[in-house]
Design a protein around this motif. Structure first.
Motif, PDB file in Angstrom:
ATOM      1  N   PRO A   1     -23.341  75.392  25.285  1.00  0.00           N
ATOM      2  CA  PRO A   1     -23.939  75.824  26.077  1.00  0.00           C
ATOM      3  C   PRO A   1     -25.609  75.834  25.222  1.00  0.00           C
ATOM      4  N   PRO A   2     -26.845  75.484  25.828  1.00  0.00           N
ATOM      5  CA  PRO A   2     -27.849  75.973  25.618  1.00  0.00           C
ATOM      6  C   PRO A   2     -28.614  77.185  25.684  1.00  0.00           C
ATOM      7  N   GLY A   3     -29.640  78.176  25.076  1.00  0.00           N
ATOM      8  CA  GLY A   3     -29.649  78.968  25.519  1.00  0.00           C
ATOM      9  C   GLY A   3     -31.017  79.948  25.463  1.00  0.00           C
ATOM     10  N   ALA A   4     -31.669  80.327  25.713  1.00  0.00           N
ATOM     11  CA  ALA A   4     -33.340  81.013  25.373  1.00  0.00           C
ATOM     12  C   ALA A   4     -32.680  82.316  24.678  1.00  0.00           C
ATOM     13  N   PRO A   5     -33.812  82.503  23.368  1.00  0.00           N
ATOM     14  CA  PRO A   5     -33.607  83.799  23.030  1.00  0.00           C
ATOM     15  C   PRO A   5     -34.718  84.769  23.500  1.00  0.00           C
ATOM     16  N   GLY A   6     -33.932  86.227  23.849  1.00  0.00           N
ATOM     17  CA  GLY A   6     -34.484  86.931  25.036  1.00  0.00           C
ATOM     18  C   GLY A   6     -34.629  87.710  24.038  1.00  0.00           C
ATOM     19  N   SER A   7     -36.027  88.836  24.667  1.00  0.00           N
ATOM     20  CA  SER A   7     -36.964  89.937  23.832  1.00  0.00           C
ATOM     21  C   SER A   7     -36.392  91.014  23.752  1.00  0.00           C
ATOM     22  N   ASP A   8     -34.680  91.563  24.335  1.00  0.00           N
ATOM     23  CA  ASP A   8     -34.285  92.435  23.951  1.00  0.00           C
ATOM     24  C   ASP A   8     -33.741  92.459  22.582  1.00  0.00           C
ATOM     25  N   PRO A   9     -33.282  94.044  22.049  1.00  0.00           N
ATOM     26  CA  PRO A   9     -33.079  94.166  20.703  1.00  0.00           C
ATOM     27  C   PRO A   9     -32.064  93.474  20.318  1.00  0.00           C
ATOM     28  N   LYS A  10     -31.415  92.910  18.857  1.00  0.00           N
ATOM     29  CA  LYS A  10     -30.643  91.797  18.441  1.00  0.00           C
ATOM     30  C   LYS A  10     -30.321  93.236  17.775  1.00  0.00           C
ATOM     31  N   LEU A  11     -29.128  92.834  17.373  1.00  0.00           N
ATOM     32  CA  LEU A  11     -28.110  93.413  16.391  1.00  0.00           C
ATOM     33  C   LEU A  11     -27.181  92.589  15.692  1.00  0.00           C
ATOM     34  N   MET A  12     -26.998  92.980  14.971  1.00  0.00           N
ATOM     35  CA  MET A  12     -25.302  92.376  13.840  1.00  0.00           C
ATOM     36  C   MET A  12     -24.542  93.325  14.319  1.00  0.00           C
ATOM     37  N   LEU A  13     -22.934  92.924  14.218  1.00  0.00           N
ATOM     38  CA  LEU A  13     -22.330  93.934  13.984  1.00  0.00           C
ATOM     39  C   LEU A  13     -21.344  93.807  13.021  1.00  0.00           C
ATOM     40  N   SER A  14     -20.732  94.808  11.967  1.00  0.00           N
ATOM     41  CA  SER A  14     -19.713  94.070  11.212  1.00  0.00           C
ATOM     42  C   SER A  14     -18.680  95.545  11.557  1.00  0.00           C
ATOM     43  N   ALA A  15     -17.186  94.816  11.521  1.00  0.00           N
ATOM     44  CA  ALA A  15     -16.382  95.643  12.375  1.00  0.00           C
ATOM     45  C   ALA A  15     -15.473  95.102  11.311  1.00  0.00           C
ATOM     46  N   LEU A  16     -13.762  95.719  11.785  1.00  0.00           N
ATOM     47  CA  LEU A  16     -12.755  95.083  11.467  1.00  0.00           C
ATOM     48  C   LEU A  16     -11.161  95.107  12.171  1.00  0.00           C
TER      49      LEU A  16
ATOM     50  N   ALA B   1     -29.261  95.793  24.276  1.00  0.00           N
ATOM     51  CA  ALA B   1     -29.413  94.986  23.330  1.00  0.00           C
ATOM     52  C   ALA B   1     -28.456  93.888  23.061  1.00  0.00           C
ATOM     53  N   THR B   2     -28.431  92.963  22.236  1.00  0.00           N
ATOM     54  CA  THR B   2     -27.339  91.809  22.104  1.00  0.00           C
ATOM     55  C   THR B   2     -26.873  91.121  20.516  1.00  0.00           C
ATOM     56  N   VAL B   3     -25.922  91.705  20.468  1.00  0.00           N
ATOM     57  CA  VAL B   3     -25.260  91.587  19.366  1.00  0.00           C
ATOM     58  C   VAL B   3     -25.484  89.542  18.865  1.00  0.00           C
ATOM     59  N   VAL B   4     -26.461  89.700  18.607  1.00  0.00           N
ATOM     60  CA  VAL B   4     -26.435  87.807  18.920  1.00  0.00           C
ATOM     61  C   VAL B   4     -25.509  87.480  16.734  1.00  0.00           C
ATOM     62  N   THR B   5     -24.888  88.043  16.831  1.00  0.00           N
ATOM     63  CA  THR B   5     -23.885  87.900  14.932  1.00  0.00           C
ATOM     64  C   THR B   5     -22.777  88.831  14.950  1.00  0.00           C
ATOM     65  N   ASP B   6     -22.093  88.725  14.265  1.00  0.00           N
ATOM     66  CA  ASP B   6     -20.735  89.701  13.562  1.00  0.00           C
ATOM     67  C   ASP B   6     -20.122  89.278  12.065  1.00  0.00           C
ATOM     68  N   ASP B   7     -19.469  90.103  11.771  1.00  0.00           N
ATOM     69  CA  ASP B   7     -19.145  89.980  10.322  1.00  0.00           C
ATOM     70  C   ASP B   7     -18.310  91.312  10.172  1.00  0.00           C
ATOM     71  N   PHE B   8     -16.292  90.389  10.579  1.00  0.00           N
ATOM     72  CA  PHE B   8     -15.556  90.278  10.097  1.00  0.00           C
ATOM     73  C   PHE B   8     -14.837  90.180   9.593  1.00  0.00           C
ATOM     74  N   THR B   9     -14.655  91.320   8.763  1.00  0.00           N
ATOM     75  CA  THR B   9     -13.385  91.006   7.171  1.00  0.00           C
ATOM     76  C   THR B   9     -13.018  89.503   6.965  1.00  0.00           C
ATOM     77  N   HIS B  10     -12.337  89.215   8.529  1.00  0.00           N
ATOM     78  CA  HIS B  10     -11.896  87.775   8.672  1.00  0.00           C
ATOM     79  C   HIS B  10     -12.401  86.621   8.730  1.00  0.00           C
ATOM     80  N   ASN B  11     -13.297  86.450   9.780  1.00  0.00           N
ATOM     81  CA  ASN B  11     -14.264  85.533  10.154  1.00  0.00           C
ATOM     82  C   ASN B  11     -14.942  85.955   7.939  1.00  0.00           C
ATOM     83  N   ALA B  12     -15.546  86.479   8.007  1.00  0.00           N
ATOM     84  CA  ALA B  12     -16.345  86.341   6.491  1.00  0.00           C
ATOM     85  C   ALA B  12     -15.579  85.792   5.827  1.00  0.00           C
ATOM     86  N   ARG B  13     -14.555  85.650   5.543  1.00  0.00           N
ATOM     87  CA  ARG B  13     -13.366  85.108   5.027  1.00  0.00           C
ATOM     88  C   ARG B  13     -13.315  83.964   4.587  1.00  0.00           C
ATOM     89  N   TYR B  14     -13.193  83.348   6.226  1.00  0.00           N
ATOM     90  CA  TYR B  14     -13.054  81.790   6.705  1.00  0.00           C
ATOM     91  C   TYR B  14     -14.229  81.114   6.907  1.00  0.00           C
TER      92      TYR B  14
END
Ligand code: SF4
Length: 364
Positions: free
Chosen positions: A213-228, A245-258
């Motif tokens: 689904p399309p979405g419109a970027p909001g003006s709230d603070p955007k975050l990346m989350l790195s986690a396991l 805030a909005t978490v707009v992307t993430d970095d898990f060991t698992h998905n960085a791998r895939y």
């Protein structure tokens, strides 16, 4: 659509047991350097062993309290017989704790089969030769368990399927910041890749990408989350959203791998697999810290994230050490970041509220 990803992750034990009843053997993989392509080429289904949100598991683990939550949680799942469908476990070393969990499981006869994946920390010719031979050894042993020998052609097909999964996940992460998808839902898109047959996940991903689904970027603070730890990450996502805030992307060991690097498709498939894994899977100590920091920075730029939350589990030295090294780069680049450390329990997570709130407010 998202409910189907979530259901595949949350009902992973039931789905694995159903596969087993149909005669498919299931191999548990502990961390990213376990070569799932080999398991698949031997006619079995690889599933990542992941933590579960249930305090009873840690109580049942029998491990010392100052070991990380991941190891205590997995040991508790085994003690509670949750992983009764697993025909074998493949452990690739990330830290002393996960390495010695294998020794405990061997001692306890926790699984019918177990393998240690000895991945070098280098990727020069000597290391590639060594790991190619190691993969051939593992393939022979996996084939003996399943009754399906791993052939060159079979392994090429498995590599192609997992490469397709990586490519689909990359497309998903490119589209995600402007898609109308919640951060929590996005976690289940990749988490289900860890616990589902790759053919099934590829088909779901193709459907999802055709209907995002399309979405419109909001003006709230955007975050990346790195986690396991996946349940902890979901808690922190909810917390960040509570403070606007909005978490707009993430970095898990698992998905960085895939989702990051494709395994080469040319030449000897065992050698290609060795080249595709060594120094490409972002495990602490086995991957360039410079590259890891740069990839996080680049992913944040692509997603428009202004701040990074780096979430680690209490008593996890591997990721605490990684953070200490990455922090030097983040500070040099003036990249706003917040390191959070907690146990995977509601009371421990609850204590993070104030720090998350003040970090989000600092980005406004
Ligand atoms: S990497 Fe950290 S969380 Fe994982 S087993 Fe090692 S100490 Fe535990």
């Amino acid at each position: 659509m998202i409910a189907r990803f979530r259901e595949r992750f949350e009902l992973r034990h039931d789905r694995a047991r159903a596969l087993k009843r149909q005669g498919t053997k299931i191999i548990g993989c502990f961390y990213g350097l376990a070569p799932k392509e080999l398991v698949h080429a031997a006619g079995m289904v690889p599933v990542q062993l992941v933590e579960d949100r249930d305090a009873r598991y840690e109580a049942k683990s029998g491990l010392l309290p100052f070991l990380c939550g991941m190891s205590k949680n997995l040991a508790g799942q085994i003690a509670a017989n949750v992983l009764d469908y697993v025909d074998g476990v493949m452990v690739s070393t990330v830290c002393d704790t996960n390495r010695h969990m294998l020794d405990i499981w061997v001692h306890q006869r926790a699984f019918p089969n177990q393998w240690l994946v000895r991945a070098p920390a280098k990727d020069d010719e000597g290391a590639i030769n060594y790991f190619t031979n190691e993969l051939r050894r593992l393939a022979g042993e996996l084939g003996a368990v399943s009754g399906t020998p791993v052939t060159d052609d079979g392994l090429r097909k498995s590599i192609a399927l997992f490469n397709e999964n990586r490519a689909l996940l990359r497309r998903f992460y490119d589209a995600r910041p402007t898609a109308g998808l919640s951060a929590e839902d996005a976690v289940y898109v990749f988490a289900s890749a860890l616990t589902s047959p790759v053919e099934e996940h590829n088909a779901l991903m193709r459907e999802l990408l055709a209907s995002l689904p399309p979405g419109a970027p909001g003006s709230d603070p955007k975050l990346m989350l790195s986690a396991l730890n996946i349940p902890m990450a979901v808690d922190v996502i909810r917390m960040a959203e509570k403070y606007g805030a909005t978490v707009v992307t993430d970095d898990f060991t698992h998905n960085a791998r895939y989702g990051s690097t494709a395994v080469p498709a040319d030449g000897d498939p065992f050698r290609a697999l060795a080249r595709g894994y060594l120094r490409t899977v972002p495990a602490p100590g086995l991957y360039s810290f410079e590259d890891r920091a740069a990839r996080i920075r680049d992913a944040m730029e692509r997603a428009g994230a202004r701040g990074l939350i780096y979430l680690i589990q209490l008593y996890c030295d591997a990721y605490a050490l990684e953070y200490a090294i990455l922090k030097e780069r983040f500070d040099r680049w003036k990249l706003p970041h917040l390191r959070l450390e907690a146990e995977a329990t509601p009371s421990s997570i609850e204590q993070l509220n104030v720090r998350v709130q003040s970090f989000v407010e600092s980005l406004v």
